[in-house]
Write an enzyme that holds these catalytic residues in place. Structure first.
Site, PDB file in Angstrom:
ATOM      1  N   TYR A 132       3.729   3.741  -0.467  1.00 45.97           N
ATOM      2  CA  TYR A 132       2.796   2.858   0.233  1.00 45.97           C
ATOM      3  C   TYR A 132       3.058   1.420  -0.178  1.00 45.97           C
ATOM      4  O   TYR A 132       3.228   1.117  -1.363  1.00 45.97           O
ATOM      5  CB  TYR A 132       1.363   3.262  -0.105  1.00 45.97           C
ATOM      6  CG  TYR A 132       0.292   2.304   0.369  1.00 45.97           C
ATOM      7  CD1 TYR A 132      -0.241   2.414   1.646  1.00 45.97           C
ATOM      8  CD2 TYR A 132      -0.196   1.303  -0.473  1.00 45.97           C
ATOM      9  CE1 TYR A 132      -1.232   1.540   2.076  1.00 45.97           C
ATOM     10  CE2 TYR A 132      -1.183   0.432  -0.051  1.00 45.97           C
ATOM     11  CZ  TYR A 132      -1.693   0.554   1.223  1.00 45.97           C
ATOM     12  OH  TYR A 132      -2.673  -0.312   1.639  1.00 45.97           O
ATOM     13  N   HIS A 133       3.086   0.503   0.804  1.00 47.82           N
ATOM     14  CA  HIS A 133       3.386  -0.898   0.530  1.00 47.82           C
ATOM     15  C   HIS A 133       2.087  -1.665   0.309  1.00 47.82           C
ATOM     16  O   HIS A 133       1.304  -1.880   1.231  1.00 47.82           O
ATOM     17  CB  HIS A 133       4.151  -1.510   1.711  1.00 47.82           C
ATOM     18  CG  HIS A 133       4.922  -2.748   1.358  1.00 47.82           C
ATOM     19  ND1 HIS A 133       4.354  -3.814   0.690  1.00 47.82           N
ATOM     20  CD2 HIS A 133       6.221  -3.088   1.563  1.00 47.82           C
ATOM     21  CE1 HIS A 133       5.258  -4.751   0.512  1.00 47.82           C
ATOM     22  NE2 HIS A 133       6.413  -4.345   1.021  1.00 47.82           N
ATOM     23  N   GLY A 134       1.847  -2.080  -0.945  1.00 46.88           N
ATOM     24  CA  GLY A 134       0.671  -2.886  -1.247  1.00 46.88           C
ATOM     25  C   GLY A 134       0.854  -4.318  -0.782  1.00 46.88           C
ATOM     26  O   GLY A 134       1.831  -4.657  -0.105  1.00 46.88           O
ATOM     27  N   GLU A 205       2.156  -3.265   6.811  1.00 42.81           N
ATOM     28  CA  GLU A 205       1.235  -2.547   5.932  1.00 42.81           C
ATOM     29  C   GLU A 205       0.781  -3.430   4.777  1.00 42.81           C
ATOM     30  O   GLU A 205      -0.384  -3.387   4.367  1.00 42.81           O
ATOM     31  CB  GLU A 205       1.927  -1.294   5.400  1.00 42.81           C
ATOM     32  CG  GLU A 205       1.012  -0.343   4.656  1.00 42.81           C
ATOM     33  CD  GLU A 205       1.697   0.980   4.399  1.00 42.81           C
ATOM     34  OE1 GLU A 205       1.431   1.940   5.144  1.00 42.81           O
ATOM     35  OE2 GLU A 205       2.512   1.062   3.449  1.00 42.81           O
TER      36      GLU A 205
END
Length: 263
Positions: A132-134, A205
């Site tokens: 997941y790309h913060g 994202e």
């Protein structure tokens, strides 16, 4: 509160001690001769209290940018040292990676209390790490630093094209195996027996996801085909609290989400 009239009396004299702010005000008034300096201190502390969140917002990214360029400077210095390159003739960048891994891992431990769990699930051979790309990819940097320290392994990563345009970043990207793609390049990397990481959500994202960690992958499923073509396992990875560590503009960015199309 006991009134202070003598220059030699302590701030804690009498049955009731003065507050730290009142004590500081009294001392400064004695030293400077400025009356009502306590009012100025009260305003100053109030302004600092109001601005503190904004200071934190800008200081942390600033430290990260500084660390990036310190890392780049170290790589250039390292490149000039022929004796170090000869000591690691099979891979001239081993020493540089170890040094930078130690620096970034220390930053992750001290600033965020970063921990890595489940590293035993990473295969000895190639594998595709999907994460997941913060708001920033700094959690991935902490990951590769800790992975290098624990397992002496490197993990290449797919990055957006704008990363390759950042001034001075070329050597850093080359040393740590950052690639832009395409699919064929990803497959070749895995076929060499290396690890490869990719965040399918990318910049969209990073900017537009929320505190619910909404996945914004759209129709980006090419990573699955890469894993199939290279015949490697997919290793899901998630950093807990990455959204809390770095905030985006939240609802403000949703006003122009539909118009955002990263090239």
């Amino acid at each position: 509160m006991e009134e202070m009239t003598g220059g030699n009396e302590s701030c804690t004299a009498g049955p009731t001690s003065m507050s730290y702010l009142a004590c500081l005000s009294y001392i400064l008034e004695e030293w400077t001769g400025v009356e009502d300096i306590g009012d100025y201190l009260s305003y100053a502390f109030y302004i600092l209290w109001v601005l503190f969140p904004l200071v934190v917002v800008f200081v942390l990214p600033g430290v990260i940018v500084i660390l990036f360029y310190v890392s780049i400077l170290w790589l250039h210095i390292y490149k000039r040292k022929n004796e170090i390159k000869e000591a690691y003739s099979h891979d001239v960048w081993i020493g540089a990676r170890e040094m930078l891994a130690t620096i970034w891992d220390g930053h992750g431990r001290i600033w965020h209390g970063y921990e890595l769990h489940g590293v035993e699930n990473i295969p000895q051979g190639p594998g595709l790490v999907v994460f997941y790309h913060g708001a920033t990819p700094v959690d991935y940097i902490y990951f590769i630093a800790r992975l290098h320290i624990m397992k002496k392994r490197c993990c290449n990563v797919v990055a957006d094209h704008f990363v390759f345009r950042l001034p001075g970043f070329r050597i850093l990207l080359e040393v740590f195996g950052v690639i832009h793609g395409p699919k064929e390049a990803c497959v070749r990397t895995l076929e060499k027996g290396q690890l490869l990481a990719i965040a399918p959500g990318g910049v969209r994202e990073a900017l537009f996801s929320d505190e619910m960690y909404t996945i914004l992958w759209s129709d980006r499923k090419g990573f699955a085909q890469v894993a199939i073509d290279a015949k490697v396992p997919i290793i899901p990875m998630f950093t807990q609290n990455v959204r809390e560590g770095f905030r985006t503009l939240g609802g403000i960015t949703t006003l122009w989400r539909k118009d955002f199309t990263p090239s």
